[in-house]
Design a protein around this motif. Structure first.
Motif, PDB file in Angstrom:
ATOM      1  N   ASP A 117      17.901 -14.788  29.083  1.00 19.10           N
ATOM      2  CA  ASP A 117      18.665 -13.557  29.287  1.00 19.10           C
ATOM      3  C   ASP A 117      20.004 -13.625  28.556  1.00 19.10           C
ATOM      4  OD1 ASP A 117      16.655 -12.520  30.840  1.00 19.10           O
ATOM      5  OD2 ASP A 117      17.707 -12.793  32.758  1.00 19.10           O
ATOM      6  N   TYR A 130      19.437 -12.872  24.952  1.00 20.37           N
ATOM      7  CA  TYR A 130      19.170 -11.448  24.766  1.00 20.37           C
ATOM      8  C   TYR A 130      20.478 -10.648  24.801  1.00 20.37           C
ATOM      9  CZ  TYR A 130      17.830  -6.704  26.023  1.00 20.37           C
ATOM     10  OH  TYR A 130      17.723  -5.343  26.082  1.00 20.37           O
ATOM     11  N   TYR A 131      21.304 -10.918  25.797  1.00 18.91           N
ATOM     12  CA  TYR A 131      22.548 -10.157  25.927  1.00 18.91           C
ATOM     13  C   TYR A 131      23.547 -10.502  24.827  1.00 18.91           C
ATOM     14  CZ  TYR A 131      20.965  -8.218  30.315  1.00 18.91           C
ATOM     15  OH  TYR A 131      20.247  -7.530  31.262  1.00 18.91           O
ATOM     16  N   GLN A 132      23.517 -11.716  24.339  1.00 19.95           N
ATOM     17  CA  GLN A 132      24.404 -12.057  23.228  1.00 19.95           C
ATOM     18  C   GLN A 132      24.020 -11.268  21.972  1.00 19.95           C
ATOM     19  OE1 GLN A 132      24.026 -16.328  23.103  1.00 19.95           O
ATOM     20  NE2 GLN A 132      25.865 -16.634  24.336  1.00 19.95           N
ATOM     21  N   THR A 133      22.733 -11.104  21.719  1.00 16.51           N
ATOM     22  CA  THR A 133      22.320 -10.300  20.558  1.00 16.51           C
ATOM     23  C   THR A 133      22.688  -8.841  20.768  1.00 16.51           C
ATOM     24  OG1 THR A 133      20.088 -10.028  21.458  1.00 16.51           O
ATOM     25  CG2 THR A 133      20.439 -11.850  19.927  1.00 16.51           C
ATOM     26  N   LYS A 134      22.552  -8.342  21.993  1.00 15.83           N
ATOM     27  CA  LYS A 134      22.944  -6.955  22.275  1.00 15.83           C
ATOM     28  C   LYS A 134      24.441  -6.772  22.075  1.00 15.83           C
ATOM     29  CE  LYS A 134      19.351  -4.608  23.530  1.00 15.83           C
ATOM     30  NZ  LYS A 134      18.933  -3.440  22.782  1.00 15.83           N
ATOM     31  N   ILE A 135      25.235  -7.726  22.510  1.00 17.21           N
ATOM     32  CA  ILE A 135      26.689  -7.637  22.354  1.00 17.21           C
ATOM     33  C   ILE A 135      27.060  -7.614  20.884  1.00 17.21           C
ATOM     34  CG2 ILE A 135      28.825  -8.964  22.645  1.00 17.21           C
ATOM     35  CD1 ILE A 135      27.756  -9.771  25.422  1.00 17.21           C
ATOM     36  N   LYS A 136      26.403  -8.455  20.083  1.00 13.53           N
ATOM     37  CA  LYS A 136      26.682  -8.457  18.648  1.00 13.53           C
ATOM     38  C   LYS A 136      26.339  -7.116  18.024  1.00 13.53           C
ATOM     39  CE  LYS A 136      26.232 -13.385  17.855  1.00 13.53           C
ATOM     40  NZ  LYS A 136      25.460 -14.453  17.218  1.00 13.53           N
ATOM     41  N   ALA A 137      25.211  -6.509  18.436  1.00 11.05           N
ATOM     42  CA  ALA A 137      24.821  -5.213  17.891  1.00 11.05           C
ATOM     43  C   ALA A 137      25.837  -4.141  18.267  1.00 11.05           C
ATOM     44  CB  ALA A 137      23.434  -4.826  18.400  1.00 11.05           C
ATOM     45  N   VAL A 138      26.303  -4.147  19.497  1.00 12.19           N
ATOM     46  CA  VAL A 138      27.286  -3.159  19.945  1.00 12.19           C
ATOM     47  C   VAL A 138      28.615  -3.366  19.224  1.00 12.19           C
ATOM     48  CG1 VAL A 138      28.669  -2.455  21.937  1.00 12.19           C
ATOM     49  CG2 VAL A 138      26.215  -2.724  22.174  1.00 12.19           C
ATOM     50  N   GLU A 182      28.236  -1.985  15.731  1.00  6.30           N
ATOM     51  CA  GLU A 182      28.250  -0.519  15.795  1.00  6.30           C
ATOM     52  C   GLU A 182      29.660  -0.005  16.058  1.00  6.30           C
ATOM     53  OE1 GLU A 182      26.361   1.720  19.179  1.00  6.30           O
ATOM     54  OE2 GLU A 182      24.875   2.039  17.605  1.00  6.30           O
TER      55      GLU A 182
END
Length: 103
Positions: free
Chosen positions: A48, A51-59, A62
């Motif tokens: 998890d 997963y959240y580290q990749t989401k944070i990088k994407a945000v 952006e």
């Protein structure tokens, strides 16, 4: 007599060791099933975190793109949050599952 005493003590230590092993394996607060369950939970939480580290990088990427340019900020607000100007109408086209076609 000494042989019987040694035999008794050896059996006593073996029996005590077995009782202690059984106690620690099944009845202790840190028993083996709990340890295995905690180990699996740790692996799940570590995945998890990835997963959240990749989401944070994407945000963050952006965010850098959007905050740097006024036109991109307006485009982002219109597409993501369906914001509009007072004189405009917004139409969202959905599929059979009532999901927007563009995400």
């Amino acid at each position: 007599m000494f042989q019987k005493l040694l035999h008794f003590l050896r059996n006593f230590y073996v029996a005590t060791g077995l009782v202690l092993l059984v106690w620690m394996t099944f009845f202790d607060a840190n028993d083996l099933p709990s340890q295995a369950q905690n180990w699996w939970k740790l692996r799940e939480l570590e995945s998890d975190v990835k997963y959240y580290q990749t989401k944070i990088k994407a945000v963050q990427t952006e965010r850098r793109e959007v905050l740097g340019n006024d036109k991109l900020r307006e485009k982002f607000a219109r597409e993501k949050y369906l914001m509009k100007k007072p004189t405009e109408d917004v139409f969202v086209i959905v599929d059979e599952q009532n999901e927007p076609l563009e995400k």
